[in-house]
Design a protein around this motif. Structure first.
Motif, PDB file in Angstrom:
ATOM      1  N   TYR A  24       0.840  -1.193   0.000  1.00  0.00           N
ATOM      2  CA  TYR A  24       0.000   0.000   0.000  1.00  0.00           C
ATOM      3  C   TYR A  24       0.882   1.252   0.000  1.00  0.00           C
ATOM      4  N   LEU A  59       0.908   4.177  -2.928  1.00  0.00           N
ATOM      5  CA  LEU A  59       0.610   5.570  -2.583  1.00  0.00           C
ATOM      6  C   LEU A  59       1.830   6.471  -2.746  1.00  0.00           C
ATOM      7  N   ALA A 109      -6.196   5.457  -0.031  1.00  0.00           N
ATOM      8  CA  ALA A 109      -5.735   6.296   1.075  1.00  0.00           C
ATOM      9  C   ALA A 109      -6.871   6.570   2.064  1.00  0.00           C
ATOM     10  N   VAL A 110      -8.066   6.829   1.540  1.00  0.00           N
ATOM     11  CA  VAL A 110      -9.216   7.078   2.410  1.00  0.00           C
ATOM     12  C   VAL A 110      -9.551   5.841   3.229  1.00  0.00           C
ATOM     13  N   ARG A 111      -9.539   4.680   2.565  1.00  0.00           N
ATOM     14  CA  ARG A 111      -9.844   3.434   3.271  1.00  0.00           C
ATOM     15  C   ARG A 111      -8.836   3.165   4.376  1.00  0.00           C
ATOM     16  N   LEU A 112      -7.567   3.334   4.095  1.00  0.00           N
ATOM     17  CA  LEU A 112      -6.546   3.095   5.102  1.00  0.00           C
ATOM     18  C   LEU A 112      -6.649   4.109   6.236  1.00  0.00           C
ATOM     19  N   TRP A 113      -6.955   5.352   5.913  1.00  0.00           N
ATOM     20  CA  TRP A 113      -7.079   6.389   6.942  1.00  0.00           C
ATOM     21  C   TRP A 113      -8.230   6.045   7.894  1.00  0.00           C
ATOM     22  N   ARG A 114      -9.343   5.605   7.347  1.00  0.00           N
ATOM     23  CA  ARG A 114     -10.504   5.295   8.176  1.00  0.00           C
ATOM     24  C   ARG A 114     -10.274   4.072   9.054  1.00  0.00           C
ATOM     25  N   ARG A 115      -9.458   3.142   8.576  1.00  0.00           N
ATOM     26  CA  ARG A 115      -9.179   1.940   9.352  1.00  0.00           C
ATOM     27  C   ARG A 115      -8.123   2.170  10.428  1.00  0.00           C
TER      28      ARG A 115
END
Length: 245
Positions: free
Chosen positions: A200, A204, A239-245
């Motif tokens: 990931y 990114l 990036a959004v998915r990883l940030w939320r997790r």
């Protein structure tokens, strides 16, 4: 730890690239690709096993060599192009580093797509887009350095002369075919958590650093914009998915 070491080596090589010129840049291109290749193949082996790593090499390295050799000979599917000799030794007329680059980005694109969607066909399509969109950065940069050239790039994206639109369409077709074959050859992902953070990070980093390099250091603002839009279809949701997790 070895994965992050390889990732760090790749980052350092890419940071150094816009700071040097001439032959040194070509050396750094090769060093970057080799580091990315080792990172992706090693990650596949460590997290998924020998079958997946072997499938990755056969499908993307072997397949990349085959499609590039056919492409430069026939003009299909990328258009009429050839290499200038700046990237070192060749096999079947293709610099050895080129098929390694397919593997380098195919694996993180596949894993990024898997993080966003689970069903097989949507994942294959999204991974293909994620891999092909990288070329919106790659080809304009390599053509500007004259590592390879097209003979008739008349139909190009606005602001990106020298690379025909047919090349990007060819990349999309090949990328989707590669990810489909990779899914068949490697089998489904095993259940349970996987240590995919380095991949990931690789995807990114490639996205963000390419935008910055093209827009600020390499004098390629149009390809910075096209790449930001295209590769952002996968990178931004990831990036959004990883940030939320």
């Amino acid at each position: 730890m070895r994965l992050w070491f390889l990732f760090g080596a790749l980052v350092l090589a890419e940071i150094a690239y816009p700071l040097v010129h001439g032959r040194t840049r070509a050396v750094l291109v090769v060093a970057t690709v080799v580091a990315g290749y080792l990172l992706s193949v090693t990650h596949a082996y460590v997290t998924r096993g020998a079958r997946t790593a072997a499938a990755l090499v056969v499908v993307t390295t072997g397949g990349g060599l085959a499609i590039e050799a056919a492409g430069r000979t026939t003009g299909f599917p990328f258009g009429d192009y050839d290499y200038t000799g700046a990237l070192g030794p060749r096999l079947l007329g293709v610099p050895l580093v080129v098929p390694l680059a397919w593997t380098w980005m195919a694996w993180p694109a596949w894993l990024a797509a898997g993080r966003l969607v689970r069903r097989t066909l949507p994942r294959i399509g999204l991974a293909g887009v994620g891999l092909a969109a990288w070329d919106l950065f790659l080809d304009p940069q390599m053509v500007s350095e004259r590592y390879w050239l097209w003979s008739d790039p008349a139909t190009a994206l606005p602001g990106v002369p020298g690379v025909p639109v047919s090349n990007y369409l060819g990349w999309l077709v090949v990328a989707i075919a590669m990810t489909a074959l990779l899914r068949v050859a490697a089998g489904p992902d095993p259940d349970g958590p996987r240590a995919d953070a380095p991949m990931y990070a690789l995807y990114l980093w490639t996205y963000a650093s390419s935008i910055l390099a093209h827009a600020v250091f390499l004098g390629l603002p149009a390809s910075a914009a096209w790449g930001a839009l295209g590769m952002g279809l996968v990178a931004v949701p990831l990036a959004v998915r990883l940030w939320r997790r």
